[in-house]
Design an enzyme around this catalytic site. Structure first.
Site, short mmCIF file in Angstrom:
data_model
loop_
_atom_site.label_atom_id
_atom_site.label_comp_id
_atom_site.label_asym_id
_atom_site.label_seq_id
_atom_site.Cartn_x
_atom_site.Cartn_y
_atom_site.Cartn_z
N ASP A 450 -11.32 -5.54 -15.38
CA ASP A 450 -10.70 -4.30 -14.93
C ASP A 450 -10.79 -4.27 -13.40
O ASP A 450 -11.52 -5.06 -12.80
CB ASP A 450 -11.45 -3.11 -15.54
CG ASP A 450 -10.88 -1.77 -15.11
OD1 ASP A 450 -9.65 -1.66 -15.02
OD2 ASP A 450 -11.68 -0.86 -14.85
N LYS A 451 -10.05 -3.37 -12.76
CA LYS A 451 -10.11 -3.27 -11.30
C LYS A 451 -10.97 -2.11 -10.84
O LYS A 451 -12.03 -2.30 -10.25
CB LYS A 451 -8.70 -3.13 -10.71
CG LYS A 451 -8.70 -3.09 -9.18
CD LYS A 451 -7.37 -2.63 -8.62
CE LYS A 451 -7.21 -1.14 -8.71
NZ LYS A 451 -8.08 -0.38 -7.78
N THR A 452 -10.53 -0.89 -11.17
CA THR A 452 -11.20 0.30 -10.65
C THR A 452 -12.61 0.41 -11.20
O THR A 452 -12.82 0.48 -12.40
CB THR A 452 -10.41 1.57 -11.01
OG1 THR A 452 -9.07 1.41 -10.57
CG2 THR A 452 -11.03 2.79 -10.38
N PHE A 592 4.60 14.30 -4.59
CA PHE A 592 4.71 12.86 -4.82
C PHE A 592 5.01 12.57 -6.29
O PHE A 592 4.55 13.27 -7.18
CB PHE A 592 3.38 12.19 -4.45
CG PHE A 592 3.23 10.78 -4.94
CD1 PHE A 592 3.70 9.71 -4.20
CD2 PHE A 592 2.63 10.52 -6.17
CE1 PHE A 592 3.57 8.42 -4.66
CE2 PHE A 592 2.49 9.23 -6.64
CZ PHE A 592 2.96 8.17 -5.88
N LYS A 615 4.57 12.16 4.43
CA LYS A 615 3.77 10.93 4.43
C LYS A 615 4.15 10.15 3.17
O LYS A 615 4.42 10.73 2.12
CB LYS A 615 2.27 11.22 4.46
CG LYS A 615 1.73 11.93 3.24
CD LYS A 615 0.24 12.19 3.38
CE LYS A 615 -0.32 12.87 2.13
NZ LYS A 615 -1.75 13.22 2.25
N ARG A 648 -4.96 0.02 2.48
CA ARG A 648 -3.89 0.81 1.86
C ARG A 648 -3.30 1.72 2.93
O ARG A 648 -4.03 2.43 3.62
CB ARG A 648 -4.45 1.64 0.71
CG ARG A 648 -4.99 0.78 -0.42
CD ARG A 648 -6.06 1.54 -1.21
NE ARG A 648 -5.54 2.65 -1.97
CZ ARG A 648 -5.27 2.63 -3.27
NH1 ARG A 648 -5.46 1.52 -3.94
NH2 ARG A 648 -4.82 3.68 -3.89
N GLY A 729 -4.80 -0.46 -15.10
CA GLY A 729 -3.79 0.57 -15.25
C GLY A 729 -3.20 1.01 -13.93
O GLY A 729 -2.30 1.86 -13.90
N ASP A 730 -3.68 0.46 -12.81
CA ASP A 730 -3.20 0.85 -11.48
C ASP A 730 -1.76 0.39 -11.26
O ASP A 730 -1.26 -0.51 -11.93
CB ASP A 730 -4.08 0.25 -10.39
CG ASP A 730 -5.31 1.10 -10.14
OD1 ASP A 730 -5.40 2.18 -10.75
OD2 ASP A 730 -6.18 0.69 -9.36
N LYS A 867 -4.39 -4.47 -22.92
CA LYS A 867 -5.50 -5.29 -22.41
C LYS A 867 -6.09 -6.14 -23.54
O LYS A 867 -6.31 -7.34 -23.38
CB LYS A 867 -6.59 -4.40 -21.80
CG LYS A 867 -6.21 -3.70 -20.52
CD LYS A 867 -7.40 -2.90 -19.98
CE LYS A 867 -7.06 -2.20 -18.68
NZ LYS A 867 -8.23 -1.49 -18.09
#
Length: 1247
Positions: A450-452, A592, A615, A648, A729-730, A867
């Site tokens: 996973d990432k986060t 957004f 932004k 980022r 999931g990002d 996954k």
């Protein structure tokens, strides 16, 4: 535009949305039925026969405050035969396997599924039969009971831990409305339809419909770390009607609404339902639901209605099945036991045939061998077969399994005790939660991460910015002079600055304080105004609630530089600008979303001026800049530098609007806001009109902090030929950026995206269809011409498209229709769809082959089920050992699916840890777990098994050679007690210590030379080749053990004139030679010597001689004359120097070939381990030298440009909530003095 390589796609078909998480496997029946109707009309296929749905199959319906409603007959489901129970689960969860009644039978059943245990049970039964027994029954019963007992105790301890965990969760307390008043009860007693009251910091016990809360408009904040690993807070809200009417106990007690909703499913992003109350219907969605596993934050009290309980909750539905995991060595060991048993049967059959012929030709004619039993030679041969099964049973070693369990337990303890895997900041040690997978840690080929929260800390930090073409953030003096080494800025002048905020550019701070550059001031004013952050005053302190950590970091950064966001109402925002407070009127908030990739706010200044602040991602901002906007090129250069540093970014811009222009636009905005059709598209169009001709101010750069040591860990694991796939999931840009930060992606890689992959796979599928032999031959051409220089970045939508994983419930119907079309149509089949299941499987196999050719694979915007599916595909088609590592409930399915599951025990909750096999606090510990503990465990286990098989073959086959000299009469070559104690006392301890302590090189060298890990992946240290080598080694040793003493005894005479050539003396000499040989053999195999190993080898030999002299003594013979029959045999035989010489000769001839072979192998064909051992001193000196040097940075700056991830959340923000005014408290006229710190909600301790 990014300069990164990207293969162009020629595909013109409708492409999946890269920003959408595709929960396509979990549509409800209603959705599927409507979509199937559309498919039929499109395909012009005849309508299938529709059977009326029985009335006994209602949807999911709940009546508030009515427990009996769910027990009505129409809600019953058949469990077994005529037994029925309610289809609504209770709230108790059960993860344990046994209870008091089922433990003994179920555990014994599971243990006797092991071939060896069942074999020894049958053997014990045979030994009870007098006609065939050749050994006492206790020689088998004692080891069998020992094995079953130790394993049962271990299983019991593991299950008791699960019982305790279940009990702890099920016995948590909550308040439920019963008999008109709230009463405290346990979670396990909750039922669907109950009304519950939750308080701040309470865990949510079930999936609950929010009714009301103490916050305005029933707003409720929840922390979803257990679900998705994200620590930023999310808001939920009750319906307006329930908020107005349901606050007091009596009101809640009279609440009797009927809830109709979708059935339980695993979709974390969706809920649809309807509430019917007082003849009115109200729509329900996910914003109204509080999901189990979340935690109530910043809300004193909230009330809710239980919709799904226990196993029906979404978090439990996402858990996946608990799979029984077995190592490759376990499976191989079972096959080897079957092989040994087959060899045993063949040997026994041969010996039985030999006895038949021997008795026919010799035994029946020798008067002194007549035993009075009237058995034919065939019957005697049959009985001899079973007799030899008993004698040679030690070829199948029962103590092997006990020893393996002891070794695994010890290795697990070493992992738990490893201080280098202990995370002191959170007092978190590494934890081996299973004892059965340790050696498999040394064979991992694929890691799915996973990432986060796993690779990153999920903490955003403001690092740099560019304003009017100048970049700020590097070490700089107050005069603007660049420094080699900077010092942190002193923010003591700002009482609201965060104490832990680090910034080394003194020039930027001095410019802000001097107020000389209006553009710099405008930059930070924009950050403090253009956002959807909500602020709450708690105990004289400001707490920011952000839709994403990125946005929270930007508002906090503005605060640190003197622009403090203080409060907001429905139509105003108040900011403290350095030393004075300003309130701006908010005219519009343009939120957004994943398509817009930007947000804007339109404000009226106190002097009446109207300005739009915006932004967003540079890709969309640059398209909307005014032609005369300045510093576009310099800002783009700065963005490229930020991207190379894996930061980022967001571009900031503004635009002044006249009153007339705003009035005209406002009318269009109002019309779009109330549009009943395509409202979102209409709003986007209106937003586009105002967001043009913008003036660029600059850009921000935020660091998504990696955990310490992540790039180094990934690089080291890659050197060990371990492939790492990131499943997250990002959104794509974020995942790709982290890939560069982790060095999974590099500038020289060619990156392939979903559309490119789809084209290549369709081409391969077309090639297979056009080939007449396509179904019979395998196409194994490589997809890429440069292996190792490719990377794959694919989204969940493309993953479904590529793998044909669309809507499971209608997949078979689609395949059936396509197959009919393909058969009856003359047109070529559509290459975007499979003709049958075979094509679908080949497509999946092609995808796995393509992905495995890539150096790195990143799957983004994937669901928890996707996954797990990716892991399953690699397991199925690559037959590789897989490891999954994650930190949240959305990783549980992946963790359970992989061969090994690792949980990160961090700030994101314990859901992943509870489902994992191993747990620790930091990703960097993974390399130590695999390259040190895993490799050692694998080497130890392989060495242990090879030696164990060898020593048992050497021991048992002496009986075989002896059979040729005793008429195949099933007579043993040793004394009975020696047979009983051989594996228990005489040869077990040295090999056990090798299995626990041995290491070829130390931990530092193991980490320094990852190539040492390769033999485990290849399985080269224990396979059938090694097994047969051990077999032939055992055969050779048994030949020497038998025939050298036999030759020495053949025609000899002792010093006293007596011939020591009796059977008992021979048994003593053979047994003594065997014990010394096998113990010295393990000494030759030992790489890491300790005092314990030395003591074990000599101690085992000493124990043998001590026990033998005791057993052969006259005193014990007097006590038990029938059990101890070798009276005086040892003392009589071993006082002869001739026999000692025989023992020494036997041992020498057994060991000499082994010594020669080892010397030749290490000299001529050294392994990587041998080479490392040879240069150990040199490497140790180099390590000491390297420790003195400074560590090199994790990444190289200044590489070629690439697109940065934009710093926004994955979903829409709080704009609708703010605009509605539902969450806004009236700002107090007199605000009390604030404390000196401002914090973001996820980092607070008093939320």
């Amino acid at each position: 535009m990014s300069a990164r390589h990207r293969t162009a796609s020629q595909d013109s078909q409708e492409e999946p949305d890269d920003e959408v998480v595709p929960y396509s496997d979990d549509e409800t029946d209603d959705e599927l039925q409507s979509e199937d109707d559309l498919d039929r009309r499109a395909d012009q296929l005849p309508e299938p026969e529709i059977r009326p749905t029985p009335a006994t199959e209602p949807g999911w319906s709940i009546r508030a405050n009515d427990r009996e409603y769910c027990n009505q007959p129409q809600f019953q489901k058949k469990v077994f035969l005529c037994v029925k129970k309610s289809r609504y689960s209770g709230n108790a969860i059960k993860t344990y396997k046994y209870n008091v009644l089922t433990f003994l039978p179920l555990n014994l059943y599971e243990q006797f599924k092991r071939a060896a245990n069942l074999y020894f049970l049958c053997l014990l039964i045979l030994q009870i039969i007098p006609q065939i027994t050749t050994l006492p029954w206790y020689t088998t019963l004692v080891p069998l009971v020992l094995v079953l007992g130790i394993t049962a105790i271990k299983d019991l301890v593991d299950d008791l831990a699960r019982h305790r965990m279940d009990k702890e969760i099920n016995n948590r307390r909550c308040e439920v409305l019963l008999n008109g008043r709230f009463e405290e009860t346990r979670w396990m007693n909750l039922q669907v339809g109950d009304v519950v009251r939750l308080k701040k910091n309470d865990f949510i016990p079930a999936d609950i419909l929010s009714l009301s809360s103490s916050n305005p408009n029933s707003l409720c904040y929840v922390e979803t770390a257990e679900l998705d690993g994200e620590t930023n807070l999310k808001f939920k809200m009750g319906l307006k009607v329930t908020d107005e009417c349901l606050h007091e106990e009596d009101q809640l007690a009279r609440f009797n609404a009927l809830i109709l909703c979708e059935e339980p499913n695993n979709r974390l992003d969706k809920f649809m339902g309807t509430m019917i109350w007082d003849t009115q219907s109200y729509p329900l969605d996910l914003d109204n639901m509080l999901l189990r596993g979340c935690k109530i934050r910043n809300t004193d009290v909230c009330h809710g209605l239980v919709i799904f309980a226990g196993n029906d909750t979404k978090i439990m539905k996402n858990g996946g099945k608990t799979r029984f995991k077995r190592t490759r060595i376990d499976i191989l060991m079972n096959y080897m036991v079957y092989t040994i048993f087959g060899l045993l049967v063949l040997l026994c059959a041969g010996l039985a045939i030999g006895h038949t012929y021997w008795y026919e030709s010799i035994g029946s004619k020798a008067w002194y061998l007549i035993d009075g039993l009237d058995y034919s030679s065939s019957t005697r041969g049959f009985l001899s077969f079973w007799g030899y099964i008993i004698i040679l049973n030690t070829m199948v070693p029962i103590s092997l399994y006990v020893s393996v369990e002891v070794i695994r337990l010890g290795q697990s303890k070493f992992i738990n005790w490893d201080l280098q895997m202990y995370y002191g900041e959170k007092d978190t040690p590494a934890k081996a939660r299973t004892t059965t997978l340790n050696e498999q840690l040394g064979q991992v080929e694929y890691i799915f991460s996973d990432k986060t929260g796993t690779l990153t800390q999920n903490i955003m930090a403001f690092k740099k910015c560019t304003i009017t073409g100048r970049t700020y953030g590097d070490p700089t003096s107050a005069d603007g002079v660049s420094l080699d080494r900077g010092t942190p800025v002193d923010f003591s002048w700002n009482k609201y600055a965060e104490k832990n905020f680090q910034f080394e550019d003194h020039f930027l701070v001095s410019s802000i304080r001097a107020k000389k550059d209006p553009q710099i001031l405008e930059f930070f004013k924009l950050l403090s105004l253009c956002h959807t952050v909500m602020v709450e005053q708690k105990e004289d302190e400001l707490v920011y609630q952000a839709a994403s950590p990125d946005e929270g970091a930007l508002v906090s950064a503005a605060c640190n530089f003197g622009y403090v966001f203080l409060s907001r109402t429905q139509d105003t925002i108040t900011v403290l600008e350095m030393d004075h407070e300003e309130t701006y009127e908010m005219l519009a908030l343009l939120d957004f979303n994943s398509d817009r990739k930007r947000m804007s706010i339109i404000l009226r200044y106190p002097d009446g001026k109207i300005r739009l602040y915006c932004k967003g991602a540079d890709t969309v901002i640059y398209q909307r800049l005014d032609a005369n906007s300045k510093n576009k090129e310099t800002t783009q250069e700065a963005l490229d530098i930020f991207a190379n540093e894996t930061l980022r970014t967001l571009c900031l811009c503004y635009k002044d609007i006249s009153q007339a222009e705003y009035d005209a636009w406002s009318q269009k905005h109002q019309a779009a806001s109330v549009s009943m059709e395509n409202r979102e598209e209409a709003l986007d169009t209106v937003y586009e009109e105002i967001e043009e001709n913008l003036l660029l101010i600059g850009a921000t750069a935020i660091e998504d902090k990696l955990q310490d040591g992540v790039p180094e860990t990934i690089a080291n694991l890659a050197k060990a030929d371990i492939k790492i796939w990131v499943l997250t999931g990002d959104k794509k840009e974020t995942a790709e950026n982290i890939g560069y930060a982790c060095q999974l992606l590099t500038d020289d890689m060619k990156i392939h995206y979903g559309e490119d992959v789809n084209v290549q796979l369709r081409n391969r599928q077309t090639q297979r269809r056009n080939d007449p032999q396509g179904r019979n031959k395998k196409l194994k051409e490589q997809f890429y011409t440069e292996p190792g220089k490719n990377a794959l970045v694919i989204t969940g939508g493309w993953l479904n498209e590529i793998l044909y994983e669309k809507k499971k419930k209608r997949r078979r119907l689609r395949l059936k229709k396509l197959r009919k079309r393909f058969i009856h149509s003359t047109n070529p089949p559509d290459s975007s769809q499979p003709v049958d299941e075979w094509e679908k499987e080949k497509r999946q196999e092609d995808f796995v082959d393509m992905a495995c050719e890539c150096s790195s694979v990143i799957c983004c915007r994937v669901t928890p089920k996707q996954k797990a599916n990716v892991v399953s595909l690699v397991k199925r088609y690559k037959k590789a050992v897989t490891l999954s590592i994650g930190d949240g409930a959305n990783d549980v399915n992946m963790i359970k699916t992989a061969d090994i599951g690792v949980g990160i025990s961090g700030q994101e909750g314990m859901q992943a840890v509870m489902s994992s096999d191993y747990a620790f606090a930091q990703f960097r510990y993974l390399q130590r777990l695999l390259l040190v503990h895993g490799r050692w465990s694998y080497i130890r286990m392989c060495k242990f098994l090879r030696y164990f098989f060898y020593k048992n073959f050497a021991f048992t086959l002496v009986h075989f050679w002896f059979s040729f000299f005793n008429g195949f009469s099933s007579q043993t070559a040793y004394e009975d007690w020696f047979i009983t104690l051989y594996n228990v006392c005489y040869s077990s301890l040295p090999v056990l210590l090798v299995g626990l302590l041995d290491q070829d090189v130390n931990d530092k060298l193991s980490l320094r030379h990852p190539k040492l890990y390769l033999p485990g992946q290849q399985g080269s240290l224990f396979n059938y080749k090694n097994f047969f080598i051990s077999l032939f080694h055992g055969v050779y040793t048994s030949l020497m053990i038998f025939f050298i003493p036999y030759g020495a005894f053949l025609q000899t005479m002792g010093q006293d004139g007596e011939a020591p050539s009796d059977y008992q003396s021979f048994a003593v000499v053979a047994a003594s030679s065997l014990i010394i040989t096998v113990n010295l053999q393990i000494s030759l195999n030992t790489s890491y010597w300790t005092f314990v190993n030395f003591f074990a080898v000599l101690g085992s030999i000493a124990i043998y001689f001590g026990v033998m002299f005791d057993i052969h003594s006259a005193g014990i013979h007097v006590i038990l004359p029938t059990t101890f029959t070798f009276t005086g045999a040892a003392s009589n035989a071993l006082r002869q120097p001739y026999l000692w010489l025989t023992i020494i000769l036997t041992v020498g001839i057994c060991l000499l070939p082994v010594i020669c072979i080892q010397f030749l192998c290490q000299s001529i064909w050294p392994s990587v381990g041998d080479k490392v051992q040879r240069n150990r001193k040199k490497y140790e000196l180099e390590d000491e030298e390297e420790e003195r040097k400074k560590k090199r940075p994790a990444f190289q700056r200044g590489g070629r440009s690439r697109r940065s991830a934009y710093a926004f959340s994955h979903s829409t923000g709080y704009a609708d909530l703010i605009a509605s005014g539902r969450s806004i408290r009236q700002r107090p006229r007199v605000r009390p003095e604030l404390r000196e710190s401002i914090r973001e909600a996820p980092q607070t301790d008093n939320i």
